[in-house]
Write a protein that holds these residues in place. Sequence first.
Motif, short mmCIF file in Angstrom:
data_model
loop_
_atom_site.label_atom_id
_atom_site.label_comp_id
_atom_site.label_asym_id
_atom_site.label_seq_id
_atom_site.Cartn_x
_atom_site.Cartn_y
_atom_site.Cartn_z
N PRO A 73 0.82 -1.21 0.00
CA PRO A 73 0.00 0.00 0.00
C PRO A 73 0.85 1.26 0.00
CG PRO A 73 -0.86 -1.60 1.57
CD PRO A 73 0.48 -2.12 1.11
N GLY A 74 0.34 2.27 -0.67
CA GLY A 74 1.05 3.55 -0.77
C GLY A 74 0.70 4.26 -2.05
N GLU A 75 1.34 5.37 -2.29
CA GLU A 75 1.03 6.19 -3.46
C GLU A 75 1.72 5.70 -4.73
OE1 GLU A 75 -1.30 8.58 -3.59
OE2 GLU A 75 -1.71 7.91 -1.54
N GLU A 76 2.80 4.94 -4.59
CA GLU A 76 3.49 4.42 -5.77
C GLU A 76 2.65 3.35 -6.44
OE1 GLU A 76 6.37 5.36 -7.17
OE2 GLU A 76 6.55 6.99 -5.71
N LEU A 77 2.47 3.47 -7.76
CA LEU A 77 1.69 2.47 -8.48
C LEU A 77 2.37 1.11 -8.48
CD1 LEU A 77 0.53 4.60 -11.56
CD2 LEU A 77 -0.87 3.86 -9.62
N PHE A 78 3.70 1.13 -8.64
CA PHE A 78 4.49 -0.10 -8.65
C PHE A 78 5.63 0.06 -7.63
CE2 PHE A 78 2.57 0.12 -12.88
CZ PHE A 78 2.00 -1.14 -12.98
N PRO A 79 5.32 -0.16 -6.35
CA PRO A 79 6.31 0.05 -5.30
C PRO A 79 7.48 -0.93 -5.39
CG PRO A 79 4.38 -1.05 -4.42
CD PRO A 79 4.04 -0.64 -5.82
#
Length: 231
Positions: free
Chosen positions: A124-130
């Motif tokens: 989870p987070g704002e990066e599309l592909f962390p």
Amino acid sequence: MDPKYQRVKLNDGHFIPILGFGTYAPEEVPKSEALEVTQLAIEVGFRHIDCAHLYQNEGQVGQAIRSKIADGTVKREDIFYTSKLWSTFLQPELVRPALEKSLKNVQLDYVDLYIIHFPLALKPGEELFPKDENGKMMYDSVDLCRTWEALEKCKDAGLAKSIGVSNFNHKQLEKILNKPGLKYKPVCNQVLDFELTPEDMKAIDGLNSNIRYYDLVFLADHPDYPFSEEY
């Protein structure tokens, strides 16, 4: 042709246009172009507009829809708007906030269809592909049945008229369908599936290429990777 003959009935009673206009574009295409092309699509008769958080253009697509409503080309109820829950928001508590964010971006009160984009949970987070410091994709673990229950709550809240999935293999889809206490069945499993002429099919069959056009091979080591199984 009467529009009612250009739609099919979903298992929840709602109708979906048989043709949809996809708004995904490669990264090199300016996001601003989504506004113009979506307006044009509506003008020529498309009523199903397919978008997603992943596409990063819901603001422009929403602006196009609203402009065509404002000038009288269509009414809101004429448009069937699809959005998709991205893989970094599959934890149940993140589902509704993700949908609300899409609604804020597109500036609509509800989506006609909200689907789980891929059955592959990412961190989870704002990066599309962390990715981690070594460039490796960062996966997450989630029970897709709990994710589905969160979608059911979005439907009950009126934020989504219909809910479904995308890119699920048959085992993943059966897990949802066989879930104890299932309230709503998925109305669709969105995959590339359409009918061509016998001549076209003969030409394609002759290629014997045995490929998928979008198989996310860089996520192939994810424990929930769907493309090792048939749909």
